[in-house]
Write an enzyme that holds these catalytic residues in place. Structure first.
Site, mmCIF file in Angstrom:
data_model
loop_
_atom_site.group_PDB
_atom_site.id
_atom_site.type_symbol
_atom_site.label_atom_id
_atom_site.label_comp_id
_atom_site.label_asym_id
_atom_site.label_seq_id
_atom_site.Cartn_x
_atom_site.Cartn_y
_atom_site.Cartn_z
ATOM 1 N N SER A 52 -1.398 -36.624 27.819
ATOM 2 C CA SER A 52 -1.775 -35.224 27.598
ATOM 3 C C SER A 52 -1.513 -34.402 28.863
ATOM 4 C CB SER A 52 -3.235 -35.163 27.140
ATOM 5 O OG SER A 52 -3.546 -33.869 26.661
ATOM 6 N N ARG B 141 -15.125 -26.405 23.033
ATOM 7 C CA ARG B 141 -14.910 -27.836 22.897
ATOM 8 C C ARG B 141 -14.701 -28.228 21.437
ATOM 9 N NH1 ARG B 141 -13.101 -32.499 25.328
ATOM 10 N NH2 ARG B 141 -14.241 -34.294 24.586
ATOM 11 N N ASP C 129 -0.290 -36.486 15.671
ATOM 12 C CA ASP C 129 -0.653 -35.535 16.730
ATOM 13 C C ASP C 129 -0.037 -34.179 16.408
ATOM 14 O OD1 ASP C 129 -1.051 -34.099 19.090
ATOM 15 O OD2 ASP C 129 -0.241 -35.656 20.415
ATOM 16 N N HIS D 264 -3.899 -36.540 18.534
ATOM 17 C CA HIS D 264 -3.598 -36.441 19.959
ATOM 18 C C HIS D 264 -4.425 -37.415 20.793
ATOM 19 C CE1 HIS D 264 -2.234 -34.651 23.635
ATOM 20 N NE2 HIS D 264 -3.470 -34.397 24.022
ATOM 21 N N ASP D 265 -5.665 -37.621 20.426
ATOM 22 C CA ASP D 265 -6.566 -38.485 21.198
ATOM 23 C C ASP D 265 -6.425 -39.968 20.889
ATOM 24 O OD1 ASP D 265 -7.771 -36.731 22.885
ATOM 25 O OD2 ASP D 265 -9.715 -36.705 21.877
#
Lengths: 383, 383
Positions: A161, A230, A326, A359-360
């Protein structure tokens, strides 16, 4: 020459660095890419394994936007780190063979100099007097820190990232210092969608009256703005498919929402729990600086063209990992990166993974990521 | 029997209905699905074309969350409507053959009774005293309004997004009243991701101090919350591919941001312009009610199972349109819907379109949507 200390410049109310975190003071002031100057820079880090006598086994791990340098447990801090399955004895990045160092990015809030650090010129936190920060500054500060620690050349630079962008910047800016490169779920620049997403997160933080134009007391930060930002971040970090399977349309066990239009679905309480945890440990201004740095990053500025810029890289082996679910750094971006590295004369393995976590995925999908990383390091060390 | 008037219950400071907007007062109070009661209900609408003597050419158009009933221009209001290319003389939904009626959803703010309407019991706007609203209530109020207008049976019920959910609810609740069904970019229920996205939009509105727990003066609404929520909405309405092509990483023409961490990229100014326009015309509480209704909607509650529920539908022809770049109502949901309708004995055409504009493609991709819709109506009328 090597200065190692518990980070000193962080005010008491800022997040506390971990037990195993150490810090190095850079020997010189740092002139940042957009013109700002930091007279004193401290970079916090953790390490695993031992640096070889030839100092040729160092693996640098850059972090994403939010984690600190505690990537894995160690005797000094047995708590699990953010990449626990990846780093340690016998792990894919093996601390029995490598000296692994994970740095807290310049501008972050886990021991490195950032907006919540004390400005030596005023004795007060920088806040928005912190100079404009770029990914290149994170790379430069890290490079200076590693030199202070006696590491001139990396076995491998690794990053996911934002950390992947930092690793790319490092490899372009200090080509001779990087033998191998591992870039995970990153790209040569952000997509329009990712920019929109992060710009909105920043605007949400700035809209919290408690942000006070950046001048919030460190013990009264804009918690609500950071919490909402967040949540928006999390929506881009995971994937719709994963959430559909994990949460579906399940309701929370509490039957009556306690406020009008309050939480009702399990997905809402999942986001809320994560966001509450995050808002308590992360500095809002650090978030703004690091988030904007990601939007600004563009590898192309390091040369006449994007391929010329990437041509600066001297690493001869690279692993590029992307995840098909992602949508923040879509896999087409990792394909592009792999092609560019290949065009620069690098032997590239491109791994497109089917993780559902978006993505994570690199944080949680041990099953797919661990073998991929292990293969790369084993092959490198077998040569 | 038919009451037609300019909407009267809307306070002066609420959005003004269009020139061609008329309203019908329901003859009876409306008991809502979750137990609330509205003693007086007005439904605003616009029409195009003439109702045939047999009253068999009526096409009902439900709207998505944000538009009003001004779907297309007409002599009474020549300004372009939100589906201008689709509705009118010689258009795919042809006002020379059909009597087309577009309703403002119950709970919205363009002339129909909603949270900003005056509560006859108090003489003040309902605000959060407006009862809990579901998609089924929108369908029921619309059905009662159409009966007042002398329309007992629809040639076709059409709806996109929230409007598609309303059309499905209508067809399940009043099966004999719907001969044909056109559902665009909608589904039998929202995905987990869509719920998370809308819940966060609602929380952003509620976090604006100007929301005042829903009790804001109508001339001092929570503009900032609505503006930020709209931006988040827009991020789910369009697609990453479209934005990449339209805006890339282009900067705004103004060189220096006028505030710290202010706008810089063109994508940001695009979102800002749209959101500012929206915040001035849409009521924040209406947004909360309609947004939550989408999350709550679940066709399965209309029967022992989802297929039993869909089996209630008596429409014998249906067109289901989905867009491959839509990630709010992904195309797999339209496939599922088409299969369910087919299982219910309906002759279904499923159109999966390659529009790049995501969920909102139906508003802008005339090239793909117009022929698709025209074919369906031409075939229906040729029989």
């Amino acid at each position: 020459m090597v200065q190692i200390a518990q980070p000193a410049s962080t005010p008491a109310s800022a997040p506390a660095p971990g037990e195993a975190t150490r810090a190095v003071m850079l020997p010189e002031r740092l002139v940042l890419r957009r013109g700002g100057v930091l007279e004193q820079v401290e970079i916090a880090y953790e390490t695993w394994g031992e640096l070889s006598a030839a100092a040729d086994n160092a693996v640098l791990v850059f972090t994403g936007l939010s984690p600190g340098p505690h990537a894995a447990s160690s005797p000094a801090d047995p708590s699990a780190g953010w990449w626990e399955y990846m780093i340690g004895p016998g792990k894919p990045i093996d601390s029995e063979r490598h000296f692994i160092i994970c740095v807290n990015s310049l501008g972050s809030c886990f021991g490195s100099t950032g907006p919540s650090s004390v400005n030596p010129a005023t004795g007060k936190p920088y806040r928005l007097d912190f100079p404009e920060l770029t990914i290149e500054d994170i790379a430069a500060a890290t490079h200076a820190a590693l030199r202070e620690l006696g590491i001139d050349r990396l076995h491998t630079a690794v990053g996911a990232s934002l950390g992947g962008m930092s690793a790319l910047a490092y490899a372009m800016m200090f080509p001779a210092a990087v033998q191998r490169l591992v870039v995970v779920s990153a790209a040569v620049h952000a997509t329009t969608f990712a920019i929109a997403d992060r710009a909105l997160q920043r605007e949400i933080i700035r809209s919290d009256p408690d942000w006070r134009g950046g001048d919030y007391p460190l013990d009264r930060p804009p918690l609500n703005g950071l919490r909402l930002a967040r949540k928006l971040g999390l929506m881009s970090y995971r994937s719709a498919v994963e959430w559909q399977h994990r949460f579906g349309r399940e309701r929370m066990s509490v039957e009556t929402p306690d406020e009008p239009f309050g939480m009702e679905f399990q997905i809402e309480s999942y986001l809320e729990a994560n966001a509450r945890k995050f808002m308590r440990v992360f500095d809002a201004n650090s978030y703004l600086y690091l988030s904007r740095a990601m939007d600004w990053f563009d590898a192309a500025v390091h040369g006449e063209s994007l391929s010329a810029a990437m041509g600066r890289i001297e690493a001869r082996e690279a692993l590029v990992i992307g995840v098909r679910s992602d949508f923040l750094f879509p896999v087409a971006q990792q394909r592009e990166l792999a092609e560019l590295l290949s065009g620069a004369g690098c032997e590239v393995e491109l791994a497109e993974l089917d993780s559902v976590q978006g993505h994570d995925a690199f944080l949680v999908d041990k099953e797919r990521f661990a073998p991929c990383m292990r293969r790369f390091f084993d092959a490198a060390d077998a040569r």
